[in-house]
Scaffold this active site. Structure first.
Site, mmCIF file in Angstrom:
data_model
loop_
_atom_site.group_PDB
_atom_site.id
_atom_site.type_symbol
_atom_site.label_atom_id
_atom_site.label_comp_id
_atom_site.label_asym_id
_atom_site.label_seq_id
_atom_site.Cartn_x
_atom_site.Cartn_y
_atom_site.Cartn_z
ATOM 1 N N SER A 121 -56.754 22.280 -4.181
ATOM 2 C CA SER A 121 -56.366 23.616 -4.637
ATOM 3 C C SER A 121 -56.293 23.629 -6.154
ATOM 4 C CB SER A 121 -55.007 24.009 -4.067
ATOM 5 O OG SER A 121 -54.520 25.202 -4.663
ATOM 6 N N TYR A 169 -46.532 22.156 -1.556
ATOM 7 C CA TYR A 169 -47.964 22.418 -1.382
ATOM 8 C C TYR A 169 -48.732 22.027 -2.644
ATOM 9 C CZ TYR A 169 -52.321 25.062 -0.813
ATOM 10 O OH TYR A 169 -53.641 25.434 -0.736
#
Length: 274
Positions: free
Chosen positions: A153, A167
């Protein structure tokens, strides 16, 4: 060499975790359209079966096969690896896409949100790759290595928390694991790369992308002025997994519309414009 020769995946067997929704489905569609037979799995077998049936009606060169699988536990990884081994004795492409997130304000972020996210996004990803290495190595050679593509990401590159602290940390770990495995598996003719996406329409980002008005506002904050599209992921996968990407390993490919190079204001703009 023609574009078809560079990006064709005809005859390839791919496996995409979390392949029924979001980025996983975008990747599955791209791989299938390039000619691969794509296995997809998630915790919801019905969703995978339904998506496989839907995509197979596109009359693309490839095909899709869905079944259940969970990378959140050691037992789940073992069962999933076995399910893949029952379907094929070779694996040309593995996309580790399955992932979870957790959002809470700083000061309210729970202790449990770390282990749960890391178990899926890091331990599950690593352990599944490890379990499927024999199938990957069985399909590889110096001219046409097997491919592993992990989903990281932009939050693993840029200091963006947005309440998803575990995350973001897990995706930074995905990028580092990718580099380490790329180094260790190169001699066995297995490339390992990662995508670092920005905002795409998915179940995980539904709070920000499901509504067209909100999605447009999110896109306005991206340097290239929009959220990601299906073809952005499909194109990356066809490139990395086709002949054209056979000499690339250890790369973290930014699919974020330029977010990864946002560095704040131009410090001296006022002086230079004055």
């Amino acid at each position: 060499m023609t574009p078809n020769e560079l990006f064709s995946l005809k005859g390839k067997i791919a496996f995409v975790t979390g392949g029924a929704t979001g980025i996983g489905r975008m990747a599955t569609t791209g791989l299938m359209q390039a000619g691969a037979h794509v296995l997809i799995a998630s915790r919801k077998a019905d969703a995978c079966l339904a998506v496989a049936e839907e995509l197979n009606q596109m009359n693309a060169p490839g095909s899709v096969e869905g079944f259940a699988g969970d990378v959140g536990t050691e037992e789940g990884v073992e069962a999933l690896a076995k399910a893949v081994q029952e379907r094929t004795d070779k694996l040309h492409i593995l996309m580790n896409n399955a992932g979870i997130s957790w959002g809470a304000k700083l000061g309210e972020f729970p202790f449990d949100a770390w282990a749960k996210v890391m178990n899926v996004n890091n331990a599950g990803m690593f352990s599944l790759t490890q379990s499927l290495l024999p199938l990957l190595i069985a399909s590889s050679n110096a001219d046409d290595p097997a491919r592993v593509v992990n989903v990281g990401s932009v939050m693993g590159d840029a200091p963006l928390g947005d309440g998803a602290y575990s995350y973001a940390a897990s995706k930074a770990a995905v990028h580092q694991i990718t580099r380490i495995m790329a180094k260790e598996l190169a001699s066995q003719h297995v490339t390992v790369n990662a995508l670092a996406p920005g905002p795409f329409v998915s179940r995980m980002t539904a709070f920000a992308t499901a509504d067209e008005t909100t999605r447009s506002k999110v896109g306005d904050d991206v340097p290239l002025g929009r959220v990601g599209r299906e073809e952005d992921i499909a194109g990356c996968m066809q490139f990395l997994c086709g002949r054209g990407g056979s000499y690339i390993t250890g790369a973290i490919l930014p699919v974020s519309g330029g977010i990864q190079v946002m560095s704040g204001p131009n410090l001296f703009r006022a002086a230079l414009e004055g």
